[in-house]
Design an enzyme around this catalytic site. Structure first.
Site, PDB file in Angstrom:
ATOM      1  N   ARG A 122       0.862  -1.202   0.000  1.00 45.21           N
ATOM      2  CA  ARG A 122       0.000   0.000   0.000  1.00 45.21           C
ATOM      3  C   ARG A 122       0.895   1.248   0.000  1.00 45.21           C
ATOM      4  NH1 ARG A 122      -5.072  -1.814   2.456  1.00 45.21           N
ATOM      5  NH2 ARG A 122      -6.250  -0.253   1.357  1.00 45.21           N
ATOM      6  N   GLN A 127      -1.034   3.379  -5.263  1.00 47.70           N
ATOM      7  CA  GLN A 127      -2.421   3.797  -4.986  1.00 47.70           C
ATOM      8  C   GLN A 127      -3.374   3.568  -6.158  1.00 47.70           C
ATOM      9  OE1 GLN A 127      -2.356   7.765  -3.403  1.00 47.70           O
ATOM     10  NE2 GLN A 127      -2.300   7.017  -1.305  1.00 47.70           N
ATOM     11  N   ASP A 130      -4.628  -0.036  -6.352  1.00 49.35           N
ATOM     12  CA  ASP A 130      -5.049  -0.635  -5.086  1.00 49.35           C
ATOM     13  C   ASP A 130      -6.513  -1.100  -5.125  1.00 49.35           C
ATOM     14  OD1 ASP A 130      -5.553  -1.248  -2.466  1.00 49.35           O
ATOM     15  OD2 ASP A 130      -4.610   0.531  -1.652  1.00 49.35           O
ATOM     16  N   SER A 133      -8.620  -0.677  -1.852  1.00 45.51           N
ATOM     17  CA  SER A 133      -9.198   0.652  -1.621  1.00 45.51           C
ATOM     18  C   SER A 133     -10.381   0.912  -2.538  1.00 45.51           C
ATOM     19  CB  SER A 133      -8.159   1.743  -1.862  1.00 45.51           C
ATOM     20  OG  SER A 133      -7.184   1.696  -0.865  1.00 45.51           O
ATOM     21  N   TYR A 226      -1.443   0.123   9.458  1.00 45.88           N
ATOM     22  CA  TYR A 226      -2.622  -0.675   9.820  1.00 45.88           C
ATOM     23  C   TYR A 226      -2.813  -0.698  11.328  1.00 45.88           C
ATOM     24  CZ  TYR A 226      -2.943  -2.617   5.126  1.00 45.88           C
ATOM     25  OH  TYR A 226      -3.115  -2.767   3.780  1.00 45.88           O
TER      26      TYR A 226
HETATM   27  P1  NAD Z   1      -8.635  -2.276   6.927  1.00 48.62           P
HETATM   28  O1  NAD Z   1      -9.697  -2.693   5.978  1.00 48.62           O
HETATM   29  O2  NAD Z   1      -7.494  -3.192   7.179  1.00 48.62           O
HETATM   30  O3  NAD Z   1      -9.318  -1.935   8.340  1.00 48.62           O
HETATM   31  C1  NAD Z   1     -10.411  -1.057   8.445  1.00 48.62           C
HETATM   32  C2  NAD Z   1     -10.229  -0.181   9.673  1.00 48.62           C
HETATM   33  O4  NAD Z   1     -10.507  -0.910  10.860  1.00 48.62           O
HETATM   34  C3  NAD Z   1      -8.819   0.395   9.848  1.00 48.62           C
HETATM   35  O5  NAD Z   1      -8.892   1.793   9.811  1.00 48.62           O
HETATM   36  C4  NAD Z   1      -8.399  -0.139  11.215  1.00 48.62           C
HETATM   37  O6  NAD Z   1      -7.571   0.770  11.901  1.00 48.62           O
HETATM   38  C5  NAD Z   1      -9.725  -0.352  11.893  1.00 48.62           C
HETATM   39  N1  NAD Z   1      -9.705  -1.228  13.074  1.00 48.62           N
HETATM   40  C6  NAD Z   1      -9.028  -2.379  13.287  1.00 48.62           C
HETATM   41  N2  NAD Z   1      -9.301  -2.875  14.514  1.00 48.62           N
HETATM   42  C7  NAD Z   1     -10.190  -2.019  15.090  1.00 48.62           C
HETATM   43  C8  NAD Z   1     -10.857  -2.000  16.350  1.00 48.62           C
HETATM   44  N3  NAD Z   1     -10.669  -2.952  17.249  1.00 48.62           N
HETATM   45  N4  NAD Z   1     -11.704  -0.977  16.602  1.00 48.62           N
HETATM   46  C9  NAD Z   1     -11.895   0.003  15.691  1.00 48.62           C
HETATM   47  N5  NAD Z   1     -11.307   0.025  14.477  1.00 48.62           N
HETATM   48  C10 NAD Z   1     -10.460  -0.971  14.176  1.00 48.62           C
HETATM   49  O7  NAD Z   1      -8.060  -0.860   6.544  1.00 48.62           O
HETATM   50  P2  NAD Z   1      -7.967  -0.120   5.130  1.00 48.62           P
HETATM   51  O8  NAD Z   1      -9.232   0.573   4.870  1.00 48.62           O
HETATM   52  O9  NAD Z   1      -7.481  -1.087   4.126  1.00 48.62           O
HETATM   53  O10 NAD Z   1      -6.861   0.973   5.431  1.00 48.62           O
HETATM   54  C11 NAD Z   1      -5.844   0.766   6.384  1.00 48.62           C
HETATM   55  C12 NAD Z   1      -4.740   1.784   6.245  1.00 48.62           C
HETATM   56  O11 NAD Z   1      -4.101   1.719   4.997  1.00 48.62           O
HETATM   57  C13 NAD Z   1      -5.175   3.220   6.385  1.00 48.62           C
HETATM   58  O12 NAD Z   1      -4.160   3.876   7.099  1.00 48.62           O
HETATM   59  C14 NAD Z   1      -5.191   3.757   5.019  1.00 48.62           C
HETATM   60  O13 NAD Z   1      -5.038   5.157   4.957  1.00 48.62           O
HETATM   61  C15 NAD Z   1      -4.015   3.020   4.457  1.00 48.62           C
HETATM   62  N6  NAD Z   1      -4.089   2.959   3.013  1.00 48.62           N
HETATM   63  C16 NAD Z   1      -3.000   3.309   2.286  1.00 48.62           C
HETATM   64  C17 NAD Z   1      -3.074   3.256   0.903  1.00 48.62           C
HETATM   65  C18 NAD Z   1      -1.917   3.640   0.036  1.00 48.62           C
HETATM   66  O14 NAD Z   1      -1.163   4.506   0.393  1.00 48.62           O
HETATM   67  N7  NAD Z   1      -1.763   2.980  -1.103  1.00 48.62           N
HETATM   68  C19 NAD Z   1      -4.213   2.834   0.278  1.00 48.62           C
HETATM   69  C20 NAD Z   1      -5.286   2.475   1.068  1.00 48.62           C
HETATM   70  C21 NAD Z   1      -5.213   2.529   2.443  1.00 48.62           C
END
Ligand code: NAD
Length: 379
Positions: A122, A127, A130, A133, A226
């Site tokens: 990620r 991006q 992805d 996302s 994460y």
């Molecule tokens: P994910 O699907 O893995 O998880 C969803 C959310 O659940 C996350 O925000 C996580 O912190 C939260 N979570 C986990 N346990 C929890 C709990 N017990 N209580 C409450 N919330 C909880 O996450 P995602 O949507 O794939 O994104 C994760 C990270 O990756 C983010 O920081 C996002 O900004 C980043 N990201 C980066 C890129 C990139 O740069 N290419 C792209 C997408 C996402």
């Protein structure tokens, strides 16, 4: 020499997306490659064969698979499909390598070069590729629409001659890609929205969307941006703080996930018993075990105290036009790294996006965790 890129009709139940769209076909054509699709490959996503210009349409999947140098797919290829591919074919799509060791062995033994898009690092550069996302965004949006539909209340505040209707209170659990889109969507529908996450940086993100951040006193940032799994103590603290809070909400959309783990249990049966009749929970973590103890994947249930709990599966496939368009673009951006000027394929194994996303290549399992899972620990 130019390569042939194929896509076939997805056969998994409920899967309406397609990995190649007319727009992406046009972009690929401009890169001098040949394209083949199975008849009606895009039909369920509302892309008829005729919309694919300069693409060969073949009557069955077998012909499209046999011609492929590269196979684009949404769901992982089936064993039967793998058996039809030529050795050296490249497959790109979701692969869920931890779920079906048989499929990974088949890909290895058939000398297929398989890429699992869910393994893509990620990073900023990745991006545009992805799929997690792009598809989570759709899931977050759809989850809120499902909640609004199931709720016996309006979302917005209404002032009418018959009286004023107070806005619904919506709580979004987890503020990753899906959660933030759920917050934005619930706000657009006029609900009073609040959210929380265990990653501290989400506070500002939640607030910037006009929602209230619920402070539960648990911070659990893990590696690579994460969340990490909560300790038993942290979990108890989160649940205690939340139990009181959710008594007042009308709608909960849960999106919490920890990579490679079962979905964290955040809402217990006891907490649901404390909620008001008519409240709705939409749990988009249903497929990986659910954030709510009572969630049943693929089902909608109503508890004795009148709380509806919905566990939708494959939500992105329910908006197949946009889901396919974004997904196919993600695959194009990934594939573009490897297409030469002549329309040939040249995989740069020094590129971490290629190396880390590859699962099998030339008769070997390249992804270390999958290798251990499928072949056991190596001496
Ligand atoms: P994910 O699907 O893995 O998880 C969803 C959310 O659940 C996350 O925000 C996580 O912190 C939260 N979570 C986990 N346990 C929890 C709990 N017990 N209580 C409450 N919330 C909880 O996450 P995602 O949507 O794939 O994104 C994760 C990270 O990756 C983010 O920081 C996002 O900004 C980043 N990201 C980066 C890129 C990139 O740069 N290419 C792209 C997408 C996402």
């Amino acid at each position: 020499m130019s390569i042939t890129i194929s896509a076939v009709r997805e056969t998994a139940p409920g899967e309406r997306r397609v990995a190649l769209t007319p727009d992406v076909a046009k972009k690929l054509k401009a890169r001098q490659v040949d394209l083949v699709i199975e008849h009606d490959a895009g039909k369920a996503a509302s892309f008829p064969d005729a919309a694919f210009k300069d693409v060969e349409v073949v009557p069955d999947a077998r012909s499209a698979l046999a011609k492929a140098d590269v196979l684009l797919s949404v769901q992982p290829p089936t064993l039967e499909e793998i058996a039809t591919l030529k050795p050296g074919t490249v497959t790109i799509g979701y692969l869920q390598p931890h779920l079906a060791p048989e499929r990974i062995k088949a890909l290895r033994d058939a000398k297929i070069t398989s890429f699992a898009m869910e393994l893509l690092p990620r990073t900023t550069r990745a991006q545009a590729m992805d799929v997690l996302s792009s598809q989570a965004n759709i899931a977050g949006y759809k989850a809120v629409l499902i909640a609004a539909e199931a709720s016996p209340k309006f979302f917005p505040m209404l002032t009418t001659a018959a009286g004023t209707v107070r806005p619904s209170k919506a709580l979004i659990v987890g503020a990753g890609v899906a959660g933030l889109q759920a917050i934005a969507t619930a706000r657009r529908l006029g609900a009073q929205v609040e959210g929380f996450d265990v990653r501290p940086e989400t506070k500002e993100q939640i607030q910037s969307l006009g929602a209230k951040y619920v402070e539960l006193g648990v911070s659990a940032a893990g590696a690579g941006g994460y969340a990490r799994e909560l300790t038993a103590e942290e979990r108890a603290q989160q649940q205690a703080a939340l139990a009181e809070h959710i008594k007042g909400v009308d709608v909960i959309v849960t999106t919490a996930a920890v990579p490679g783990r079962k979905a964290p249990r955040i809402i217990s049966a006891d907490m649901v018993r404390g909620m008001k009749a008519g409240s709705v929970i939409v749990d988009i973590a249903a497929e990986t075990g659910g954030n709510c103890e009572l969630t049943e994947a693929g089902k909608s249930i109503v508890t004795d105290n009148g709380v509806t709990i919905i566990g939708p599966v494959n939500l992105a496939a329910t908006a197949p036009i946009h889901a396919s368009e974004l997904y196919a673009k993600n695959l194009y951006n990934f594939l573009e790294l490897s297409i030469t000027k002549e329309g040939d394929l040249n995989l740069d194994w020094n590129d971490e996006l290629i190396a880390k996303t590859c699962v099998t290549h030339a008769g070997e399992i390249k992804h270390e965790l999958t290798k251990q899972l499928v072949e056991g620990a190596q001496p």
